[in-house]
Design an enzyme around this catalytic site. Structure first.
Site, PDB file in Angstrom:
ATOM      1  CD  GLU A 159      -7.121   8.278   4.538  1.00 39.83           C
ATOM      2  OE1 GLU A 159      -6.978   8.245   5.782  1.00 39.83           O
ATOM      3  OE2 GLU A 159      -6.395   7.642   3.760  1.00 39.83           O
ATOM      4  CD1 TRP A 209      -2.565  -1.627   0.163  1.00 42.02           C
ATOM      5  CD2 TRP A 209      -2.416  -1.766   2.383  1.00 42.02           C
ATOM      6  NE1 TRP A 209      -3.430  -2.600   0.573  1.00 42.02           N
ATOM      7  CE2 TRP A 209      -3.370  -2.711   1.930  1.00 42.02           C
ATOM      8  CE3 TRP A 209      -2.156  -1.676   3.762  1.00 42.02           C
ATOM      9  CZ2 TRP A 209      -4.060  -3.555   2.805  1.00 42.02           C
ATOM     10  CZ3 TRP A 209      -2.850  -2.508   4.624  1.00 42.02           C
ATOM     11  CH2 TRP A 209      -3.781  -3.443   4.144  1.00 42.02           C
ATOM     12  CG  ASP A 223      -5.216   7.957  10.980  1.00 43.75           C
ATOM     13  OD1 ASP A 223      -5.062   6.760  10.726  1.00 43.75           O
ATOM     14  OD2 ASP A 223      -4.489   8.839  10.511  1.00 43.75           O
ATOM     15  NE  ARG A 235      -9.910  14.396  15.524  1.00 40.01           N
ATOM     16  CZ  ARG A 235     -10.403  13.154  15.460  1.00 40.01           C
ATOM     17  NH1 ARG A 235     -10.595  12.569  14.288  1.00 40.01           N
ATOM     18  NH2 ARG A 235     -10.705  12.498  16.567  1.00 40.01           N
TER      19      ARG A 235
END
Length: 597
Positions: A494, A188, A441, A439
């Site tokens: 996202e 990924w 995650d 922000r």
């Protein structure tokens, strides 16, 4: 098709060094041997006047071709920084003009590598500048906060590997070969940004889900996953969104490259590239770039431990700011009130506002340039972290805009952080050229209320242009655009993974807050290549009405939109307003809208 959960279980402890990194730094050019530059001249300096210029501190390593054991030093820095995602180490690796052979500079977190010439061809590597993802088991989605600038590379095997995610710019680079943007094993990957660069061979993004390339030249481009955007790129693939998902603009509407440090003989200077309109290709391909230079004695060279009062005193005195690598706590805003002030960071210097302060404020003046630093929210809520122009700013800056380049904002991850709105752009004509406003995650101090941050970027100014806008995981709107005639070339988002339930994100009668909202009163706005992804892993039943929200007015036009549900963790019901098919279960296939309206 890759699916990119970002894995809170990522290893975060740096590997032990073979020997002290301080010993390695001494093998390069120790701080004491950096040239002592003259203080800023003054006819009658005040007793408390702050000097301009000076040495660049211990974490700026300066090499020349005769420096012994360069590879050993590079390896030591990399071992320290390879997996130190939320560590305190910060380094700038600077190479004097010349030719270097047999090097593989592996670049870890908070590490910048750059040549000290005026053009990339002045500093040549017969070797590689590498980013891979071995530390994270072949997953490159967390390779943040690093950069490469102003070098020419002759890759050893013909192709250089630069497998990065957000906040990892590749600027003013000449690769005499190919460029591979995927990790070894093609795991990924979630990047990324190239500007003012030439890649003679083919660029292979392979598993990269999205990428933005600006004002560059490529010998070819192979493969695309979700969202590949090009503006002003010679050799870019033809526009074909959504299959393959290429968005190609012949030119970039307005651009002005990032300031950079270079050597003029024995003297350090900062080069300020000039603005270009309808730009295409590199700034340096036809000779020296156009712009102006400032000697280092026009800068206050800041080192960790300096306070905001001192920084503001230097600015009041007429100096610019050069932040050397490190972490800076500020108990009040760093205030830029003078036109054409430059703030440049080396090696990802990080400003942390204490007691709820705003880290930096820019007055409504022409030509301020902010470049190359990170703002990390503190545990006490800040109303804003970066304010460009005061509320109600109205001056016309079309002839000399404010620029925000490689300025990154983080809320949480390194510890609890809170901010109501992270970046506010009030000044007209501001250029936002590559930012990641995040922000967190994952990491420390992460939770729906622990690192609460309602809004990522709010644009109130008119005629603002964003090229490379990455904004993720905010509790409400990630981007809220209120100014007229705004434009965005490439947007990546996202939604907040950690929303506890549907009620937590409910926006009146609307399910969820749009990733990119254009205010109802706006009459003119345009965007190209905009993507939003959801991964609601706490409550997988959450639904978003749409990723994008815009008024239905003839002057509001958006091109090449997509939304994706990552592995079916939550779903979008539409792409923009009530348009576009819902996302498709667990298949991680984008839903697209080619043009709005």
């Amino acid at each position: 098709m890759p699916t990119p959960p970002t894995g809170d279980s990522a290893p975060r402890t740096p590997r032990p060094s073979r020997r002290s990194v301080l010993t390695a730094m001494a093998a390069a050019v120790p701080a004491a041997s950096l040239p002592a530059l003259p203080t800023r001249a003054s006819a009658a300096p005040a007793a408390a006047a702050l000097p301009g210029g000076g040495d660049l501190g211990p974490n700026v390593l300066v090499f020349d071709p005769a420096t012994p054991d360069i590879q050993g030093t590079l390896d030591e820095i990399f071992q320290r920084q390879e997996s130190a995602q939320f560590g305190e180490g910060r380094f700038a690796l600077l190479f004097k003009p010349g030719t270097y052979r047999g090097l593989n500079a592996q670049i870890g977190f908070y590490t910048s590598i750059a040549g000290l010439g005026l053009s990339p061809g002045d500093t040549t590597f017969h070797g590689d500048v590498t980013v891979d993802a071995g530390w994270f088991h072949g997953n490159a989605t967390q390779n943040f906060w690093r950069s490469a600038e102003n070098l020419t590379l002759h890759p050893v095997n013909g192709t250089n590997r630069w497998a990065v995610a957000q906040a990892a710019p590749f600027r003013r680079m000449h690769v005499k070969g190919g460029l591979n943007l995927a990790p070894d094993g093609y795991g990924w990957a979630s990047g990324g940004y190239i500007a003012d660069s030439r890649i003679d061979g083919t660029v292979g993004p392979y598993s990269q889900q999205q990428w933005y390339t600006r004002d560059s030249s490529v010998g070819g481009w192979h493969n695309a996953v979700w969202n590949m955007v090009f503006s002003g790129v010679e050799g870019a693939p033809a526009q074909s969104f959504p299959d393959p998902p290429y968005t190609t603009l012949d030119t970039t509407p307005v651009s002005r490259e990032k300031p950079f440090l270079y050597l003029d003989g024995a003297d350090y200077k900062v080069f300020l590239p000039e603005e270009r309109v309808n730009a295409r290709g590199t700034t340096w391909g036809s000779g020296a770039p156009r712009g102006e230079s400032l000697p280092l004695d026009r800068f206050y060279v800041a080192k960790p431990g300096v306070d905001a009062a001192t920084l503001n005193a230097a600015l009041t005195q007429g100096l610019n700011l050069l932040f050397t690598p490190g972490i800076y706590h500020v108990d009040r805003p760093v205030e830029l009130r003078r036109a054409n002030t430059v703030v440049l960071g080396l090696g990802y210097p990080t400003l942390v506002p204490d007691n709820g302060a705003t880290a930096m404020k820019v007055a409504d003046v022409d030509g301020v340039r902010l470049a190359g630093f990170l703002i990390d929210a503190g545990p006490v809520n800040s109303v804003t972290l970066l304010e460009v122009g005061p509320e109600g700013a109205s001056a016309d800056h079309a002839a000399n805009p404010i620029t925000v380049q490689d300025v990154f904002i983080r809320i949480g991850g390194a510890g609890p952080g809170r901010a109501t709105t992270s970046m506010v752009i009030n000044s007209n004509h501001t250029l936002i050229d590559h930012t990641w406003v995040w922000r967190a995650d994952h990491g420390d101090g992460v939770g729906w209320e622990t690192n609460r941050a309602d809004y990522g970027v709010r644009v109130n100014g008119d005629d603002v242009l964003a090229t490379g806008l990455f904004v993720e995981h905010f509790n409400k709107y990630d981007v809220e655009w209120r100014g007229e005639r705004g434009r965005t070339v490439f947007f990546q988002n996202e939604k907040a993974y950690d929303a506890p339930n549907q009620a937590a994100i409910q926006n009146g009668d609307t399910k969820g807050y749009a990733a990119y909202k254009i205010a109802d009163g706006v009459t003119t706005h345009e965007g190209w290549g905009l993507g939003s992804y959801c991964y609601y892993n706490v409550d997988t039943t959450i639904r978003q009405d749409h990723g994008f929200q815009a008024p239905g007015k003839p002057g509001v036009r958006l091109h090449h939109l997509l939304v994706v549900s990552l592995g079916g963790k939550g779903q979008y019901e539409h792409v923009i307003n009530g348009l576009g098919a819902p996302t498709s279960g667990t298949s991680t296939v984008p839903s697209t809208v080619v043009s709005y309206p």
